[in-house]
Design a protein around this motif. Structure first.
Motif, PDB file in Angstrom:
ATOM      1  N   ARG A  51       0.859  -1.182   0.000  1.00 37.19           N
ATOM      2  CA  ARG A  51       0.000   0.000   0.000  1.00 37.19           C
ATOM      3  C   ARG A  51       0.892   1.226   0.000  1.00 37.19           C
ATOM      4  N   THR A  52       0.619   2.140  -0.923  1.00 38.07           N
ATOM      5  CA  THR A  52       1.504   3.293  -1.098  1.00 38.07           C
ATOM      6  C   THR A  52       0.949   4.589  -0.532  1.00 38.07           C
ATOM      7  N   GLY A  53      -0.212   4.538   0.080  1.00 38.50           N
ATOM      8  CA  GLY A  53      -0.802   5.744   0.638  1.00 38.50           C
ATOM      9  C   GLY A  53      -2.218   5.471   1.094  1.00 38.50           C
ATOM     10  N   GLU A  54      -2.982   6.540   1.271  1.00 36.50           N
ATOM     11  CA  GLU A  54      -4.366   6.419   1.706  1.00 36.50           C
ATOM     12  C   GLU A  54      -5.203   7.489   1.022  1.00 36.50           C
ATOM     13  N   ILE A  55      -6.401   7.090   0.594  1.00 40.21           N
ATOM     14  CA  ILE A  55      -7.378   8.027   0.037  1.00 40.21           C
ATOM     15  C   ILE A  55      -8.644   7.874   0.867  1.00 40.21           C
ATOM     16  N   ASP A  56      -9.133   8.976   1.407  1.00 41.35           N
ATOM     17  CA  ASP A  56     -10.332   8.967   2.236  1.00 41.35           C
ATOM     18  C   ASP A  56     -11.499   9.559   1.451  1.00 41.35           C
ATOM     19  N   PHE A  57     -12.604   8.832   1.419  1.00 38.02           N
ATOM     20  CA  PHE A  57     -13.829   9.276   0.760  1.00 38.02           C
ATOM     21  C   PHE A  57     -14.836   9.557   1.868  1.00 38.02           C
ATOM     22  N   THR A  58     -15.150  10.830   2.078  1.00 35.11           N
ATOM     23  CA  THR A  58     -16.062  11.257   3.137  1.00 35.11           C
ATOM     24  C   THR A  58     -17.398  11.647   2.520  1.00 35.11           C
ATOM     25  N   VAL A  59     -18.485  11.051   3.014  1.00 34.40           N
ATOM     26  CA  VAL A  59     -19.829  11.345   2.522  1.00 34.40           C
ATOM     27  C   VAL A  59     -20.661  11.876   3.695  1.00 34.40           C
ATOM     28  N   THR A  60     -21.235  13.059   3.507  1.00 32.25           N
ATOM     29  CA  THR A  60     -22.088  13.670   4.524  1.00 32.25           C
ATOM     30  C   THR A  60     -23.505  13.764   3.983  1.00 32.25           C
ATOM     31  N   THR A  61     -24.459  13.265   4.770  1.00 28.58           N
ATOM     32  CA  THR A  61     -25.868  13.255   4.385  1.00 28.58           C
ATOM     33  C   THR A  61     -26.670  14.095   5.364  1.00 28.58           C
ATOM     34  N   VAL A  62     -27.500  14.974   4.838  1.00 24.78           N
ATOM     35  CA  VAL A  62     -28.413  15.771   5.661  1.00 24.78           C
ATOM     36  C   VAL A  62     -29.826  15.349   5.270  1.00 24.78           C
ATOM     37  N   LYS A  63     -30.586  14.929   6.293  1.00 23.98           N
ATOM     38  CA  LYS A  63     -31.983  14.530   6.059  1.00 23.98           C
ATOM     39  C   LYS A  63     -32.899  15.517   6.767  1.00 23.98           C
ATOM     40  N   ASP A  64     -34.065  15.767   6.157  1.00 27.77           N
ATOM     41  CA  ASP A  64     -35.021  16.694   6.757  1.00 27.77           C
ATOM     42  C   ASP A  64     -35.801  16.013   7.885  1.00 27.77           C
ATOM     43  N   SER A  65     -36.720  16.716   8.471  1.00 34.84           N
ATOM     44  CA  SER A  65     -37.470  16.202   9.621  1.00 34.84           C
ATOM     45  C   SER A  65     -38.327  14.987   9.285  1.00 34.84           C
ATOM     46  N   LYS A  66     -38.607  14.764   7.998  1.00 34.55           N
ATOM     47  CA  LYS A  66     -39.408  13.609   7.585  1.00 34.55           C
ATOM     48  C   LYS A  66     -38.535  12.442   7.125  1.00 34.55           C
ATOM     49  N   GLY A  67     -37.201  12.591   7.240  1.00 34.16           N
ATOM     50  CA  GLY A  67     -36.291  11.522   6.861  1.00 34.16           C
ATOM     51  C   GLY A  67     -35.895  11.519   5.404  1.00 34.16           C
ATOM     52  N   ARG A  68     -36.353  12.507   4.634  1.00 33.02           N
ATOM     53  CA  ARG A  68     -35.984  12.592   3.220  1.00 33.02           C
ATOM     54  C   ARG A  68     -34.593  13.220   3.099  1.00 33.02           C
ATOM     55  N   ILE A  69     -33.892  12.870   2.060  1.00 35.25           N
ATOM     56  CA  ILE A  69     -32.555  13.412   1.837  1.00 35.25           C
ATOM     57  C   ILE A  69     -32.672  14.866   1.394  1.00 35.25           C
ATOM     58  N   ALA A  70     -32.066  15.760   2.160  1.00 31.61           N
ATOM     59  CA  ALA A  70     -32.047  17.176   1.810  1.00 31.61           C
ATOM     60  C   ALA A  70     -30.795  17.504   1.001  1.00 31.61           C
ATOM     61  N   ARG A  71     -29.631  17.009   1.449  1.00 32.30           N
ATOM     62  CA  ARG A  71     -28.364  17.268   0.772  1.00 32.30           C
ATOM     63  C   ARG A  71     -27.411  16.103   0.992  1.00 32.30           C
ATOM     64  N   VAL A  72     -26.592  15.832  -0.004  1.00 36.35           N
ATOM     65  CA  VAL A  72     -25.510  14.864   0.120  1.00 36.35           C
ATOM     66  C   VAL A  72     -24.273  15.518  -0.461  1.00 36.35           C
ATOM     67  N   THR A  73     -23.197  15.515   0.308  1.00 38.03           N
ATOM     68  CA  THR A  73     -21.928  16.062  -0.179  1.00 38.03           C
ATOM     69  C   THR A  73     -20.829  15.043   0.064  1.00 38.03           C
ATOM     70  N   GLY A  74     -19.790  15.137  -0.712  1.00 38.29           N
ATOM     71  CA  GLY A  74     -18.661  14.228  -0.551  1.00 38.29           C
ATOM     72  C   GLY A  74     -17.360  14.951  -0.758  1.00 38.29           C
ATOM     73  N   SER A  75     -16.297  14.373  -0.222  1.00 41.41           N
ATOM     74  CA  SER A  75     -14.964  14.926  -0.462  1.00 41.41           C
ATOM     75  C   SER A  75     -13.953  13.790  -0.500  1.00 41.41           C
ATOM     76  N   LEU A  76     -12.955  13.980  -1.316  1.00 41.79           N
ATOM     77  CA  LEU A  76     -11.847  13.034  -1.421  1.00 41.79           C
ATOM     78  C   LEU A  76     -10.581  13.745  -0.946  1.00 41.79           C
ATOM     79  N   SER A  77      -9.800  13.061  -0.154  1.00 42.28           N
ATOM     80  CA  SER A  77      -8.509  13.592   0.273  1.00 42.28           C
ATOM     81  C   SER A  77      -7.553  12.414   0.383  1.00 42.28           C
ATOM     82  N   GLY A  78      -6.279  12.688   0.371  1.00 43.96           N
ATOM     83  CA  GLY A  78      -5.336  11.589   0.447  1.00 43.96           C
ATOM     84  C   GLY A  78      -3.920  12.031   0.696  1.00 43.96           C
ATOM     85  N   HIS A  79      -3.085  11.050   0.958  1.00 46.03           N
ATOM     86  CA  HIS A  79      -1.664  11.306   1.170  1.00 46.03           C
ATOM     87  C   HIS A  79      -0.877  10.035   0.860  1.00 46.03           C
ATOM     88  N   ASN A  80       0.388  10.222   0.593  1.00 49.19           N
ATOM     89  CA  ASN A  80       1.294   9.102   0.350  1.00 49.19           C
ATOM     90  C   ASN A  80       1.927   8.673   1.656  1.00 49.19           C
TER      91      ASN A  80
END
Length: 162
Positions: A51-80
């Motif tokens: 393994r030559t490094g690490e890549i992190d995939f972060t997913v954030t989910t925001v749901k409204d008061s009724k449980g429906r998906i309001a927003r989904v965002t993601g980010s990728l970051s990494g290092h060797n």
């Protein structure tokens, strides 16, 4: 999140004590919930299953008061790690974007181009691979695990945590 719920409970209690009826809309504002999940992927390369490094995939989910998906965002970051630094691995990130979705299901996709440049100061680099990351967030049930697929899996395999 906890502050909003506490404030809403406090306002409700105050209204009940004072005999004032509150409109239902006043309770709906603080009802969003946020959850974040991080998946760790490890690019291979070099000798064997190194393994030559690490890549992190972060997913954030925001749901409204009724449980429906309001927003989904993601980010990728990494290092060797040390081996990745020795190989001069470059990581070029395309941050995740929504491929498709609605209030019940969202599909995020992001990409990382990996390339080895043994002689870091020369313009000529070795073979590359595009690693495509996907995550699907559903309104009900657990979030499905994120996946990663390498376009050059023999030279650039991708390992992940469970």
């Amino acid at each position: 999140m906890h502050i909003r719920k506490t404030a809403a409970i406090g306002v409700t209690a105050l209204a009940a004590l004072s005999g004032i009826a509150m409109a239902p809309a006043a309770h709906a504002q603080g009802g969003e919930t946020t959850s974040t999940k991080v998946w760790n992927f490890y690019p291979g390369g070099g000798a064997g299953s190194t393994r030559t490094g690490e890549i992190d995939f972060t997913v954030t989910t925001v749901k409204d008061s009724k449980g429906r998906i309001a927003r989904v965002t993601g980010s990728l970051s990494g290092h060797n790690n040390v081996q990745g630094q020795a190989l001069g691995i470059k990581m070029d990130f395309t941050q995740p974007y929504v491929v498709s979705g609605n209030s019940t299901r969202q599909h995020l996709r992001g990409k990382v181009v990996l390339q080895s440049c043994l002689a870091k100061h020369l313009p000529v680099c070795g073979p590359s691979s595009t690693v495509t990351f996907d995550a699907i967030v559903n309104m009900y049930g657990p979030q499905t695990p994120a996946t990663a697929k390498s376009s050059n899996s023999k030279l650039w395999p991708i390992y992940k945590t469970k």
